[in-house]
Enzyme design. Sequence first.
Site, mmCIF file in Angstrom:
data_model
loop_
_atom_site.group_PDB
_atom_site.id
_atom_site.type_symbol
_atom_site.label_atom_id
_atom_site.label_comp_id
_atom_site.label_asym_id
_atom_site.label_seq_id
_atom_site.Cartn_x
_atom_site.Cartn_y
_atom_site.Cartn_z
ATOM 1 N N HIS A 136 -8.910 -1.886 1.342
ATOM 2 C CA HIS A 136 -8.480 -1.733 2.734
ATOM 3 C C HIS A 136 -9.497 -2.245 3.746
ATOM 4 O O HIS A 136 -9.147 -2.491 4.907
ATOM 5 C CB HIS A 136 -8.196 -0.258 3.054
ATOM 6 N N ASP A 172 -2.112 -0.492 -6.819
ATOM 7 C CA ASP A 172 -2.381 0.769 -6.128
ATOM 8 C C ASP A 172 -1.129 1.200 -5.369
ATOM 9 O O ASP A 172 -0.337 0.361 -4.942
ATOM 10 C CB ASP A 172 -3.547 0.536 -5.151
ATOM 11 N N HIS A 174 -1.036 2.241 -2.456
ATOM 12 C CA HIS A 174 -1.205 1.780 -1.081
ATOM 13 C C HIS A 174 -1.266 0.253 -1.034
ATOM 14 O O HIS A 174 -1.853 -0.372 -1.922
ATOM 15 C CB HIS A 174 -2.486 2.351 -0.472
#
Length: 335
Positions: A136, A172, A174
């Site tokens: 991220h 993942d 996310h």
Amino acid sequence: MDDRPGTACVVSDDRLTGYNFGPSHPMAPIRVDLAMELATELGVLGDDLRRVGAGAADDDLLATVHTPAYIEAVRAVGADPSVPNLAAGLGTDDNPTFADMHTAGALIVGASVEAARRVWTGQSLRALNVCGGLHHAMPDRASGFCVYNDVAVAIRWLLDNGAQRVAYVDVDAHHGDGVQQIFYDDPRVLTVSLHETPQTLFPGTGLATEIGTDDGIGTAVNVALPPGTSDAGWLRAYHAVVPQLVGEFKPDVLVTQQGCDSHMDDPLTNLMLSVDGQRASYLALRDLAEEVCAGRWVGFGGGGYAVLDVVPRSWAHLMAIVAGRPIELDTPTPP
């Protein structure tokens, strides 16, 4: 540590667990310790999967992805955690400040680049950094438990050292937004992310309409899955999309992120995979590397917040698959 050449290695160092946001944070570094301990108990580590070390990334290496101002901001809050830098995402609930934050983050980046280096130079066919996968982080700010984007730095290192095309597959729960954003206009990098829909989960990106820009149009692929998706639906989505795209792209090396927060018991997400399903996804990624890039595979950990019941088992399976000796499904978990 074992620095002899071999088919597979895991980059590991006790200092990597210094990446620690505190006792109340869901990203508990003990999850990595437990995964390594379980893999050791099951006999995964050894001649087939050697444990190797790595040093911290220097500022020049970090600056291949991150801005100099952001690197200095991380260093400053690490020196004095009482002074946050909210503009840089440092000192938020997701990314609390902690002492020596810069050093801890740079060590993870160094380990991920070492995994990439070993595969690219032929020292290992497959390499894994389970502490990595901080997908991220953006060039100028921290996001979603991620300070430095070790995945992006490793991919940039591969490109700077001769790789013509790199395929990145992120499983993942996310969306792998940081890696996607960093290479969004780069036709040399294919980013594929299978994740829970942004309508119900952080970071709120990862729609099918996000396909890249400029020269990179068509090199960003997103498969957003509804809450409640279980093994069968997830694997169907993967096999319908990923092998064909990556095969057509013809990468020199496959880079993957294996966050195991897609599990039904994960407290932060809403997917419903089992450990068996996650194991199947890792086997599929191994097979993909063998089919499209002669087995060259650089893997990372990522998310996973069911610290005791899921992460150690899932990543022990991952390490065993990287080693070339998958753990049988009926193997008892050591007491």
